[in-house]
Design a protein around this motif. Structure first.
Motif: not given
Length: 587
Positions: A67, A70-71, A432, A435, A512, A527-529
């Protein structure tokens, strides 16, 4: 075999220092004695500081728990060193097909190039990488093509497949070759078998496979004893007459002998059941299903093999009697998933035919499938009860599917979506588990082709090229895409588009982020979302290897290896004899 020990990175400008990072002094001084044993590989996901298998773990999920990057801070990611590797000599104007990433174990990197040379690199110094040894197995360039998808680690060995059909084991401390076995060869009609996958070691067996299905050979998986290289068993994708599944080849000219089913991406391993799950290629000839009527088992399938015996435990066929090159050699991810309130052990797969599938990994039973590419017209969908295309008719020798998109003999050009490159072909995918999002990169688009008959040599088998009609084809709507998919809700969550197809792969992290690499030299973080692009860096040379991440002490790194086919016959004056390993970290 040429062997070089502890090469200095100052030789011939081998190491390029691009930026600096903090020195973790104790890491530079401390060695290690751990071997990459069975337990470590089974629990590889719990060693995020390392990257012990080509696709991250036995389940091929390519997910890292790291981590630090990160973003919020990925915009500060910078290249900290680069190292020139060999493998670019005699590759032709399009370059090699090195779709590979390094393996990392406690600060040491292991990788290979297209000609099968294996490298051990000391990566503990945050300012540079330094060769520990180089093992060159002496592959002859004439008659062979430079291509690799990676290597494997097991105890004190590095295992590699070679372009000339050999499999070697290299001592990871000294770089000396421990054993060297010729495994691939020629088949009855002169088709040459070849390795297009990384080996995988499971339960003391080196699993290798023939990927030359499109060369008119039969695909197979073979298990070698990791200590000696001796072959223990071999499973043939296309069964011979009398074997289970052989009745799915309904021709009268022994089409099974050149039946295809090549395997060109490494499979996944379920240690609990001791099953090897791998995707198989298309039947051959590729575009003439009337040459080989029937479902053509076990092509275009997920197969699960008992690692102890090589026996088929289960299979699932995606596209029976394929004529679009929709082979399913792509990665099959193994993980758990809650579906309808029940926790299931599943296989998930971005299929080349444009659908995302979920199977029960204990028995191969179909769970569900949903479209993930933008354009699909070869079928109106997948039957939720059978898992087969709606139009599939088990009574037919030659399937029809959507007649407007399927060119049979005598037909002019017909347009089919997705393209023969599929949505996602061999490119390593990611999942992931926190998530429950799956990620894949590949191609969006369609293609057109006519119906061209392939000639037969006669009842004893074989292809007659002189009697074969010419196939005409073209492509349209080509562009690349990163797709995020929800396997539990069974829907596309998002898609990020690129100008050109993506031929590398993806890695997801607990920071993320999702990382990938592009053929025009960009390394990119999303961004992973939301799939919003957060960072990119151009290394100046084509990339077809997927990025990986690791840590040394408290510091996280990102690595990517170049060596992909050029988009155009471009000559790189400074890079023409080298592929490169690039390493990034935060300032």
């Amino acid at each position: 075999m040429r062997h070089h020990s502890r090469f200095s990175t100052s030789l011939a400008g081998v190491c390029v220092l691009v930026a600096s990072a903090l020195v973790v002094a104790d890491q530079q001084q401390v060695g290690y004695s751990l071997t990459v044993n069975k337990d470590r590989l089974i629990n590889a996901a719990n060693e995020p500081q390392n990257w012990l298998l080509m696709n991250g773990d036995y389940g091929s999920t390519r997910y890292s728990k790291l981590t630090q990057i990160n973003r919020e801070n990925v915009k500060d990611l910078r290249m900290v060193w680069a190292l020139a590797l060999g493998g670019m000599a005699d590759v032709g104007q399009n370059g090699p097909e090195n779709e590979v990433n390094p393996l990392i174990d406690n600060g040491f990197m292991y990788t290979t190039d297209g000609w099968g040379t294996v490298y051990k690199i000391d990566a503990r110094n945050p300012h540079q990488g330094q060769y520990m040894w180089i093992a060159d197995p002496g592959v002859k360039h004439q008659g062979n093509a430079p291509r690799t998808r990676g290597i494997a680690l097991w105890e004190d060995l590095v295992l590699a497949n070679l372009p000339d059909g050999r499999v070697i084991a290299v001592n990871r401390d000294t770089g000396e070759i421990v054993w060297d076995k010729m495994v691939a060869g020629k088949q009855e009609f002169g088709g040459v078998e070849e390795f297009l996958t990384a080996p995988l070691v499971a339960d003391g067996k080196v699993l290798v496979q023939n990927g030359s299905g499109d060369g008119g050979t039969r695909g197979w998986v073979a298990a070698l004893d990791v200590k000696t290289g001796n072959e223990l068993w071999r499973f043939w994708v296309v069964p011979k007459p009398g074997d289970p599944g052989s009745d799915s080849w309904k021709d009268d000219h022994n089409a099974w002998k050149t039946g295809g089913g090549g395997i060109w991406q490494t499979g996944s391993y379920d240690a609990t059941t001791n099953l090897y799950v791998v995707g198989t290629g298309n039947p051959f000839p590729i575009y003439d299903p009337e040459f080989r009527p029937g479902d053509n088992l076990y092509t275009n399938s997920a197969i699960a093999l008992d690692v102890a015996t090589g026996k088929l435990a289960w299979y699932f066929q995606y596209t029976p009697n394929d004529s679009w090159d929709y082979d399913e050699v792509g990665v099959h991810m193994l993980h758990d998933l809650t579906i309808g309130g029940t926790r299931r052990k599943v296989v998930t797969h971005f299929a080349r035919n444009g659908f995302f599938y979920t199977l029960d990994r204990t028995n191969g039973k179909f769970i569900n499938a949903e479209k993930y590419v933008n354009d699909v017209n070869w079928t109106k969908g997948i039957d939720p009860k059978t898992g087969k295309p709606y139009e599939y008719d088990p009574k037919l020798g030659v399937q029809i599917y959507n007649r407007e998109a399927r060119a049979l003999r005598g037909d002019g050009k017909k347009r089919t979506c997705p393209t023969w490159h599929g949505g996602i072909a061999h490119q390593p995918t990611a999942f992931n588990p926190v998530k429950n999002i799956a990620y894949g990169v590949g191609t969006e688009g369609c293609f057109s082709q006519n119906g061209a008959a392939v000639g037969s040599l006669g009842k004893e088998g074989g292809i007659n090229n002189k009697l074969s009609e010419r196939r005409q084809y073209s492509s349209d709507l080509y562009y690349g895409a990163l797709t995020a998919f929800d396997p539990a809700g069974h829907k596309v969550l998002g898609k990020a588009v690129t100008d050109i197809e993506i031929r590398s792969g993806v890695t997801a992290t607990a920071g993320g982020l999702v990382f990938t690499a592009l053929q025009d030299g960009w390394v990119v973080a999303y961004n992973d979302e939301t799939l919003e692009e957060l960072w990119r860096f151009n290394v100046g040379t084509p990339l077809k290897g997927a990025p990986v991440t690791y840590a040394i002490g408290p510091k996280q790194y990102l690595a990517v290896q170049s060596g992909g086919r050029h988009l155009h016959p471009v000559k790189f004056d400074k890079l023409e004899n080298s592929s490169y390993l690039f390493v990034f970290a935060l300032n």
